[in-house]
Design a protein around this motif. Structure first.
Motif, PDB file in Angstrom:
ATOM      1  N   SER A 471      67.617 -71.919  83.962  1.00  0.00           N
ATOM      2  CA  SER A 471      66.332 -71.243  84.159  1.00  0.00           C
ATOM      3  C   SER A 471      65.189 -72.250  84.214  1.00  0.00           C
ATOM      4  N   LEU A 472      65.217 -73.237  83.345  1.00  0.00           N
ATOM      5  CA  LEU A 472      64.173 -74.263  83.362  1.00  0.00           C
ATOM      6  C   LEU A 472      64.255 -75.118  84.624  1.00  0.00           C
ATOM      7  N   GLU A 473      65.470 -75.405  85.092  1.00  0.00           N
ATOM      8  CA  GLU A 473      65.603 -76.151  86.342  1.00  0.00           C
ATOM      9  C   GLU A 473      65.053 -75.346  87.515  1.00  0.00           C
ATOM     10  N   ASN A 474      65.345 -74.060  87.540  1.00  0.00           N
ATOM     11  CA  ASN A 474      64.785 -73.207  88.590  1.00  0.00           C
ATOM     12  C   ASN A 474      63.277 -73.145  88.499  1.00  0.00           C
ATOM     13  N   LEU A 475      62.765 -73.191  87.273  1.00  0.00           N
ATOM     14  CA  LEU A 475      61.315 -73.173  87.085  1.00  0.00           C
ATOM     15  C   LEU A 475      60.670 -74.382  87.738  1.00  0.00           C
ATOM     16  N   HIS A 476      61.258 -75.562  87.531  1.00  0.00           N
ATOM     17  CA  HIS A 476      60.709 -76.773  88.150  1.00  0.00           C
ATOM     18  C   HIS A 476      60.810 -76.699  89.665  1.00  0.00           C
ATOM     19  N   SER A 515      68.992 -74.840  97.033  1.00  0.00           N
ATOM     20  CA  SER A 515      68.551 -74.784  95.633  1.00  0.00           C
ATOM     21  C   SER A 515      69.450 -73.839  94.842  1.00  0.00           C
ATOM     22  N   ILE A 516      69.812 -72.699  95.473  1.00  0.00           N
ATOM     23  CA  ILE A 516      70.702 -71.744  94.800  1.00  0.00           C
ATOM     24  C   ILE A 516      72.100 -72.325  94.659  1.00  0.00           C
ATOM     25  N   CYS A 517      72.594 -72.998  95.726  1.00  0.00           N
ATOM     26  CA  CYS A 517      73.942 -73.567  95.684  1.00  0.00           C
ATOM     27  C   CYS A 517      74.052 -74.661  94.637  1.00  0.00           C
ATOM     28  N   LEU A 518      72.995 -75.488  94.550  1.00  0.00           N
ATOM     29  CA  LEU A 518      73.036 -76.578  93.573  1.00  0.00           C
ATOM     30  C   LEU A 518      73.038 -76.036  92.151  1.00  0.00           C
ATOM     31  N   GLU A 519      72.426 -74.875  91.963  1.00  0.00           N
ATOM     32  CA  GLU A 519      72.398 -74.280  90.628  1.00  0.00           C
ATOM     33  C   GLU A 519      73.806 -74.009  90.117  1.00  0.00           C
ATOM     34  N   PHE A 520      74.658 -73.453  90.966  1.00  0.00           N
ATOM     35  CA  PHE A 520      76.023 -73.158  90.562  1.00  0.00           C
ATOM     36  C   PHE A 520      76.884 -74.409  90.582  1.00  0.00           C
ATOM     37  N   GLU A 521      76.575 -75.374  91.456  1.00  0.00           N
ATOM     38  CA  GLU A 521      77.379 -76.590  91.516  1.00  0.00           C
ATOM     39  C   GLU A 521      77.197 -77.427  90.259  1.00  0.00           C
ATOM     40  N   ASP A 522      75.961 -77.449  89.723  1.00  0.00           N
ATOM     41  CA  ASP A 522      75.703 -78.255  88.532  1.00  0.00           C
ATOM     42  C   ASP A 522      76.426 -77.704  87.313  1.00  0.00           C
ATOM     43  N   CYS A 523      76.713 -76.391  87.328  1.00  0.00           N
ATOM     44  CA  CYS A 523      77.385 -75.785  86.175  1.00  0.00           C
ATOM     45  C   CYS A 523      78.751 -76.399  85.949  1.00  0.00           C
ATOM     46  N   ASN A 663      57.861 -77.515  78.444  1.00  0.00           N
ATOM     47  CA  ASN A 663      58.383 -78.858  78.721  1.00  0.00           C
ATOM     48  C   ASN A 663      59.819 -79.052  78.269  1.00  0.00           C
ATOM     49  N   ASN A 664      60.315 -78.233  77.350  1.00  0.00           N
ATOM     50  CA  ASN A 664      61.675 -78.404  76.846  1.00  0.00           C
ATOM     51  C   ASN A 664      62.230 -77.053  76.403  1.00  0.00           C
ATOM     52  N   LYS A 665      63.492 -77.086  75.947  1.00  0.00           N
ATOM     53  CA  LYS A 665      64.170 -75.850  75.558  1.00  0.00           C
ATOM     54  C   LYS A 665      63.593 -75.252  74.285  1.00  0.00           C
ATOM     55  N   ILE A 666      63.131 -76.092  73.381  1.00  0.00           N
ATOM     56  CA  ILE A 666      62.590 -75.575  72.121  1.00  0.00           C
ATOM     57  C   ILE A 666      61.355 -74.731  72.387  1.00  0.00           C
ATOM     58  N   GLN A 667      60.476 -75.191  73.290  1.00  0.00           N
ATOM     59  CA  GLN A 667      59.294 -74.400  73.631  1.00  0.00           C
ATOM     60  C   GLN A 667      59.685 -73.109  74.345  1.00  0.00           C
ATOM     61  N   ALA A 668      60.720 -73.174  75.178  1.00  0.00           N
ATOM     62  CA  ALA A 668      61.186 -71.968  75.870  1.00  0.00           C
ATOM     63  C   ALA A 668      61.726 -70.958  74.868  1.00  0.00           C
ATOM     64  N   CYS A 669      62.450 -71.419  73.848  1.00  0.00           N
ATOM     65  CA  CYS A 669      62.982 -70.511  72.835  1.00  0.00           C
ATOM     66  C   CYS A 669      61.870 -69.893  71.999  1.00  0.00           C
ATOM     67  N   GLU A 670      60.862 -70.683  71.670  1.00  0.00           N
ATOM     68  CA  GLU A 670      59.726 -70.148  70.915  1.00  0.00           C
ATOM     69  C   GLU A 670      59.025 -69.045  71.696  1.00  0.00           C
ATOM     70  N   LYS A 671      58.913 -69.227  73.012  1.00  0.00           N
ATOM     71  CA  LYS A 671      58.271 -68.209  73.837  1.00  0.00           C
ATOM     72  C   LYS A 671      59.112 -66.932  73.890  1.00  0.00           C
ATOM     73  N   LEU A 672      60.424 -67.079  73.965  1.00  0.00           N
ATOM     74  CA  LEU A 672      61.293 -65.902  73.987  1.00  0.00           C
ATOM     75  C   LEU A 672      61.299 -65.179  72.647  1.00  0.00           C
ATOM     76  N   PHE A 673      61.149 -65.933  71.540  1.00  0.00           N
ATOM     77  CA  PHE A 673      61.098 -65.285  70.233  1.00  0.00           C
ATOM     78  C   PHE A 673      59.806 -64.492  70.038  1.00  0.00           C
TER      79      PHE A 673
END
Length: 781
Positions: A471-476, A515-523, A663-673
């Protein structure tokens, strides 16, 4: 108007070069494919890299086409008149037929190749008939070169027949038939010489009648097994044997353990042995605490004994309750590392059956065929050495020498692999012959690490995929697209004409597509080694369930739990039971997002949580692994709409993150909480057709964090519960995965899910099990 052919359109020099080199190019391609398969064919057993799979596919696929084209071109050339080059090129034909049989390192690229074995026979007959006509009729001159083609032609027939035989034996129908034959030919553990269990009669020294013994006491002249308890000197020995004294049979042990007695492992005296036959004594305790680890040779022998029974799982057959009982008794008394090692050996044997030629030294017929092929190849090389070759072109001679040398070295390579295989090693351990062991060690020392595959049984890795990261990669990507690409495209559309505008729109669509294909390829690119503590947690939980299951029906119920059992055991099902629903893919996504939120929230509060707590790390690893299976291996999970749910949840998270500067996952988690989950109830959706689980995942994460406040749990207890839930989900996915998908996974480096599946079967936690008979069955014979 006169029509010109394609070759007439090309310059004459190009046409002449193509006519002269077409057979040479085909021979070089066949030789290159054979070398690639020889060195890389069985490395996919323990390497999961995509480039390796692509190279093997490119080398495996064109062999039939190369032979067909070579026969056609050679026949056409010989029909127009022969020259010396074409006579030598006709000698190449048997080598291409030899390549059709392939090396021992690969027989099938996929399971479908095994199922299509009936198609191979008519194709091979047509190919060999055409080749025989070309070699022995069209190009036959009675010279030594023509005579040398005869034994090489026979060697090619042997190779192709052997490959087709292995393809047939690995097909599902033949696998079922062989498993049924093995079951019908099974003998009990007390009288199978191959298992080393040789009954030795003994006499009760008290002179009591035979009927006084409450249970039959079986005595083996065999080293101590882990599922036995030695109790000759135990104070309850007399009560257990009903007053019968079997201590007069030194070096033996009882096959039965009393359920009501805590027994100790005591030294059992054995009869004196000559110095040359003395071996190191291995004491194996029956309790979980271990004094010594089992030797690798013993684990290999045990895996070889269990394998014929449990390979029935890959054929879709049920396991006999007596086999399950014996296997369960063995696995309950060994460590997690030893248990996974036995499973690795068994799956390695199964991988060899499906994708390679599983031959060993004790297979005299296969060994004889390799000796014949090697002898024929050496004879052909020596004979070609002495014939007059000054009339042939240098390029043709070079290709001929390469074909001869490759045929010899390829056979030697396969013989070394066969002699150093685990099947051969286990056979030598049983033989206990010093001379044979020295030969084995000498041959094994020839395994150069660069040329020979490592003795690894699987990749020992687990894929990782994080929805939050995607999700963060798609955001960028969205932000960069919005800030850079879109203004540039608008400027181009205003400045340039309609064609430039249309091209820019096409480029934008292509960018979005990739962009969509790379999302699944990186997994699929992210994977880590399976840590030992995770294997230990899985083993301990399966072991606990196995001991709790009182019968096969209860064991099947345990294997069907998707996480609710772990919640009930931790007494939090009333608070979190809503998160375990019927749709398994929804459960995985829900708990994956919640696990990530809790993980980074706790990591933000205490930076050492990810290092100190094994349950926390295990939960995160299994969570990312299960999402990896959901996105990249959906066929290994129960049927559902997991890929669609993943995409919609990922898109919703990306849109949600657009409203903040993250900027990072911790901030994303704080926003979701910060999401207010009190406005809606669980499972409620904003739209009727919305399949995103982001909101419910936030609710689950908040509920998990509230356990520390409302139920006064500490953080370790919370992560213990979460790790139990994830391991139970992993076990459920393993038990529900079709056996053919487990078999497919063996050909791409293996999956942790497959190892858990087989380990569950050894513990009796499988749906492929047969209940013991409830009444005595009388035979008419």
């Amino acid at each position: 108007m006169i029509k010109r052919t394609d070759l007439e359109i090309l310059p004459q020099s190009v046409t002449d070069f193509f006519n002269e080199w077409q057979l040479r190019i085909l021979a070089i391609l066949s030789l290159s494919s054979q070398i690639a398969l020889l060195f890389l064919g069985n490395r996919r057993k323990y390497k999961a890299e995509k480039w390796l799979k692509d190279i093997i596919w490119l080398a495996y696929s064109p062999e039939d086409l190369i032979v067909a084209v070579f026969v056609g071109i050679l026949s056409d050339c010989l029909g127009n008149g022969q020259n010396l080059s074409q006579q030598l090129q006709a000698f190449w034909m048997p080598f291409l037929l030899l390549h059709l049989g392939g090396p021992d390192t690969i027989t099938a690229y996929s399971l479908e190749d095994n199922e299509l074995w009936p198609r191979e026979y008519p194709e091979r007959i047509v190919q060999f008939v055409g080749a025989a006509w070309t070699i022995f009729v069209t190009s036959w001159k009675g010279k030594l070169l023509n005579i040398l083609a005869v034994p090489m032609f026979i060697a090619g027939m042997i190779k192709s027949w052997e490959k087709n035989t292995f393809l047939k034996s690995a097909s599902n129908d033949q696998l079922r038939k062989s498993a049924i034959r093995d079951r019908e030919g099974d003998v009990g553990p007390t009288d199978d010489p191959d298992n080393g269990n040789v009954v030795r009669p003994t006499t009760c020294t008290t002179g009591c009648p035979e009927h006084r013994c409450p249970d039959t006491v079986l005595v083996w002249n065999r080293p101590i097994y882990p599922d036995t308890v030695l109790m000759w000197n135990s104070p309850n020995y007399a009560a257990f044997t009903g007053g019968c004294d079997f201590s007069g049979a030194p070096g033996c042990y009882c096959s039965r353990r009393p359920d009501s007695e805590e027994c100790e492992i005591l030294h059992l005296p054995s009869p004196p042995q000559p110095e040359s036959e003395k071996s190191e004594e291995v004491i194996i305790p029956s309790s979980p605490s271990r004094i010594k680890t089992l030797p690798d040779a013993y684990l290999l022998e045990k895996a070889d004994q269990i394998f014929p029974k449990f390979k029935r799982l890959f054929a879709g057959l049920v396991l006999d309750w007596t086999d399950l009982k014996q296997s369960k008794s063995f696995f309950e008394n060994i460590s997690s590392a030893e248990a996974f090692q036995v499973v690795e050996i068994e799956l390695g044997f199964m991988c060899d059956i499906f994708y390679t030629k599983p031959v060993a030294v004790y297979d005299k017929f296969s060994f004889l065929l390799r000796f014949i092929n090697l002898l024929v190849s050496i004879s052909a090389l020596l004979s070609f050495w002495i014939i007059d070759k000054h009339e042939f072109q240098y390029v043709d001679l070079l290709i001929t020498w390469l074909l001869l040398v490759e045929a010899i070295l390829g056979e030697i390579y396969c013989i070394i692999l066969m002699c150093s295989s685990e099947r051969t090693e286990n056979w030598l351990n049983k033989q206990e012959k010093t001379g044979m062991t020295r030969i084995y060690q000498a041959i094994s020392s020839c395994r150069v690490p660069f040329l020979f595959p490592d003795k690894e049984r699987w990749s020992d890795s687990m894929g990782q995929c994080s929805l939050l990261s995607k999700s963060l990669e798609n955001l960028h990507i969205v932000v960069w697209n919005f800030c850079c690409i879109s203004p540039l495209l608008e400027m181009l559309s205003e400045v340039w004409n309609f064609c430039i505008s249309l091209m820019s729109e096409m480029l934008s669509e292509i960018w979005n597509f990739f962009s969509i294909c790379l999302e699944f390829e990186d997994c699929s690119k992210n994977s880590i080694d399976v840590p030992k503590f995770l294997k230990m947690l899985i083993f301990e939980q399966l072991q606990k369930k196995s001991r709790t299951a009182s019968d096969i029906k209860k064991a099947k119920e345990f294997s069907a739990h998707k996480g609710e059992s772990a919640l009930e055991n931790m007494k939090c099902f009333s608070e979190l039971g809503w998160s375990i629903g019927e749709e398994f893919d929804e459960n995985v996504l829900l708990w994956h997002v919640a696990t990530e939120l809790c993980y980074y929230a706790d990591l933000n509060r205490n930076s050492s949580i990810s290092v100190e707590n094994s349950d926390c790390k295990a939960s995160k690893l299994v969570s990312d692994y299960m999402l990896h299976l959901l996105v990249n291996r959906p066929n290994m999970l129960p049927n559902g709409m997991g890929e669609i749910r993943f995409q919609e949840t990922c898109d919703e998270a990306t849109k949600f993150f657009l409203s903040g500067n993250l900027n990072n996952k911790i901030q994303a988690c704080e926003k979701l909480f910060q999401v207010d989950t009190k406005k809606r109830q669980p499972k409620e959706k904003e739209e009727k057709n919305c399949m995103s689980v982001l909101f419910n995942a936030c609710l689950l994460a908040q509920s998990l964090q509230l356990l520390e406040k409302e139920m006064e749990w500490n953080r370790e207890k919370k992560w213990k519960m979460m790790s139990n839930v994830w391991i139970e989900m992993l076990s459920y996915a393993a038990s529900q995965c079709p056996s053919n998908q487990h078999a497919e996974a063996l050909g791409r480096g293996g999956e942790l899910l497959t190892h858990v599946w087989l380990l569950m079967a050894h513990f009796g936690l499988t749906k492929y099990s047969q209940a013991p008979p409830t009444c005595n069955r009388v035979s008419m014979l």
